[in-house]
Write an enzyme that holds these catalytic residues in place. Sequence first.
Site, PDB file in Angstrom:
ATOM      1  N   SER A  18     -14.576  84.923  38.995  1.00 26.33           N
ATOM      2  CA  SER A  18     -14.635  84.476  37.599  1.00 26.33           C
ATOM      3  C   SER A  18     -15.464  83.219  37.395  1.00 26.33           C
ATOM      4  O   SER A  18     -15.981  82.985  36.300  1.00 26.33           O
ATOM      5  CB  SER A  18     -13.216  84.228  37.079  1.00 26.33           C
ATOM      6  OG  SER A  18     -12.501  83.371  37.956  1.00 26.33           O
ATOM      7  N   HIS A  24     -10.649  77.232  34.278  1.00 28.48           N
ATOM      8  CA  HIS A  24     -12.004  77.750  34.484  1.00 28.48           C
ATOM      9  C   HIS A  24     -12.994  76.868  33.723  1.00 28.48           C
ATOM     10  O   HIS A  24     -12.634  76.211  32.753  1.00 28.48           O
ATOM     11  CB  HIS A  24     -12.121  79.200  33.986  1.00 28.48           C
ATOM     12  CG  HIS A  24     -11.506  80.195  34.905  1.00 28.48           C
ATOM     13  ND1 HIS A  24     -10.167  80.502  34.877  1.00 28.48           N
ATOM     14  CD2 HIS A  24     -12.045  80.956  35.895  1.00 28.48           C
ATOM     15  CE1 HIS A  24      -9.904  81.414  35.802  1.00 28.48           C
ATOM     16  NE2 HIS A  24     -11.023  81.697  36.439  1.00 28.48           N
TER      17      HIS A  24
END
Length: 268
Positions: A44, A250
């Site tokens: 990711s 993230h």
Amino acid sequence: MRRSRLVAFVGSLLLAAGTALTGAATAQASSLAPTGGYTALGDSYSSGVGAGSYISSSGDCKRSTKAYPYLWAAAHSPSTFHFTACSGARTGDVLSGQLGPLSSATGLVSISVGGNDAGFADVMTTCVTQSDSACISRIDTARAYVDSTLPGKLDSVYSAIRSKAPNARVVVLGYPRFYKLGTTCLGLSEAKRKAINDASDHLNTAIAKHAANHGFTFGDVRPAFTSHEICSGASWLHSVNWLNIGESYHPKAPGQSGGYLPVLNAND
């Protein structure tokens, strides 16, 4: 006789100078112009989860037009661009589903992988929802995995990349430190934040070592993210996002463009 020798000498100097200038120009051009195709592999952090602007056809892989691979390809126009990085990918997923585009014509490969193998999501869930001792215990389990099991998995991925793309420059991107320490910050305790940062360093050390063993370049993003960690006041990382839990921890779009992209540019 002396005049002819002088003319010949001057002529040779001019020829040498012209060759040097031409060679310098060619070297500069080759350093600026990518050769071969570019393939972006990984998890990711490479697909761009957290950056938004996801490509609809990528589905649950959540590949973003604001992710560093997409930005690099847009700026450099490689002969081909294959973006196979996928949210949640582990080393086994890279081996089974991402290497198809690699070939002898591939000039550049980038990859980030290893965090999911080490149980990144479970570590963060434990640290957010449980006590300091439970968080640190789960981190210790992850660190033991990084020491005992992850090296073989990384070696398998790196060997497969080199086998399928023998001419490619391979840049292995690491992970940022997540928290700025020593500052007042709501949420996790200082003990948890430090343990998480130390675990990220431990993972990066393992990845860098095995990348080097295969002749690959390790792209360390930690310096770029310094002063942009969670709790910094100018964070390039999401903290817990209860509205979109998958984006938690993230990089935001600035973390891709200001953190990851310059590191790839410096090592491509």
